[in-house]
Design a protein around this motif. Sequence first.
Motif, short mmCIF file in Angstrom:
data_model
loop_
_atom_site.label_atom_id
_atom_site.label_comp_id
_atom_site.label_asym_id
_atom_site.label_seq_id
_atom_site.Cartn_x
_atom_site.Cartn_y
_atom_site.Cartn_z
N ALA A 88 46.64 41.95 37.83
CA ALA A 88 46.42 40.63 37.23
C ALA A 88 46.70 39.51 38.23
CB ALA A 88 47.29 40.46 35.99
N TYR A 89 47.74 39.66 39.05
CA TYR A 89 48.01 38.63 40.06
C TYR A 89 46.88 38.58 41.09
CZ TYR A 89 49.72 36.08 44.04
OH TYR A 89 49.81 35.20 45.08
N GLY A 90 46.40 39.74 41.53
CA GLY A 90 45.30 39.77 42.48
C GLY A 90 44.06 39.09 41.92
N PHE A 91 43.80 39.31 40.64
CA PHE A 91 42.67 38.67 39.95
C PHE A 91 42.86 37.16 39.93
CE2 PHE A 91 40.83 37.25 35.82
CZ PHE A 91 39.51 37.64 35.99
N ALA A 92 44.07 36.71 39.58
CA ALA A 92 44.37 35.27 39.54
C ALA A 92 44.23 34.64 40.92
CB ALA A 92 45.77 35.04 39.00
#
Length: 478
Positions: free
Chosen positions: A178-182
Amino acid sequence: MNTKIFFGILALFVLQLKVASAKVVLPSFFSDGMVLQQNSQAAIWGNSDKNTVTVTSSWDKKSYKASVASGSWKVKLATPAAGGPYTVTIDDGEKITLKDVLIGEVWVASGQSNMEMPLRGFKDQPVANADEIIKNAKNDKIRLFLGEKVTWSRPLADVKGQWNAASPEVVAEFSAVAYGFAKNLQAKLKVPIGIIQVAWGGTLVQAWMSAKSLSPYPEVTIPQDNNAALENKNVATGLFNGMINPLLGYQIKGVIWYQGEQNRHEPENYLKMFPAMVADWRQRWNVGEFPFYYVQIAPYISKTEKLSKASLELQPKVPFLREAQLKAEKLIPNSGMAVIMDVGAQNTIHPPDKQTVSDRLTAMALNKSYGFKNVPYQGPEFVSQAIKGSSVWLKFNYADGLYFKNGNSNNFEIAGKDQVFYPATAKITKDGIEVSATQVQNPVSVRYAFKAWAMGDLFNKNGFPASSFRTDNWVIPM
């Protein structure tokens, strides 16, 4: 009277007085540092013991009045294009002000352990390049809400958590995917990004479904509503009640989802339940048919599965679960599936390469949700087969520049009507792939990487892999 009992009663009395005279009560996700969806009607709600509540947004100085019914109220704020920070003031006779509010793009990240897996990794299971990613994580335009893991017997109104700007300390504990996506989205869109993480490892899809959506399945036991925590995180409806229901109505752009391993024993049921879950969430969220992008489970055979008879019996079903996820993409409108056949890890269910997963989810979102049509996101997709003599000719969509990563592939198998599969030779042609084997002179079916563990090697020119697939519809092994 015992002194401890006296002070216990006194403390309870004081607490009751505070509750009786409390300010407006808000769910945890309406707080300082939150992100609201841009260009939307963003709902805010809570509780009050007064008759009316007024909510004022600093970006347009507009005030919205809501009547309180049975202690609850709700308003919808017209949000502008991305920006901030702003404030939101809520007044029922006593004001509270939410500060440092950003307007941008909001996504929910949910599922089981591969979504939950934080950048710091799990014990003895690291995330690739985590140290470098964590070290460079400071970004005030990325806000992360890590929801508490709760399983409950009735739908709750709040999921505890706190909005935090991205920093090394915060992202180390947050979903790596999720952080990589953000991070990817923020870099491309140049707007604030908010991610609400509600994920829990080792969980069945049934636990993420509402009681109503499970009504077609009488074999699924719905827990008794006694307003209490459930003992097992996999009790049906428990995670929906505790972690999804509180968020319903929060204006979001979409959902990213990574789950399925726990349902590998029942691929046929998963193909029914997973689309039903998505349809139910969308209906209850009531913010439109938001994008739902999910990750196909990676190939794997863990060390423990090699030793466990029960798990060994499940291994033949793993590719059928991946197949159910592949088919679900056709059943769920406005959805997409990130294929990760090439980033699995043979001996762990938690492959360390989370950045590739984030990148593929991002590519899908950019193309399908944000209009970047020049951003590719799809790998080769099997369409049809034609039998010519002793060969089977396969056709694909998104097949420009087909290639095998290592020059050739050992992932193809071919079978005749006896349903016995033999390793096959696969040759890329101008129209697709020709598959054959000397042991099968009258072929009927071809399978590609259709095993619990296989390293995908079929790609198109954009570097996206093909899902495992089969051309038959033979019965799934018991």
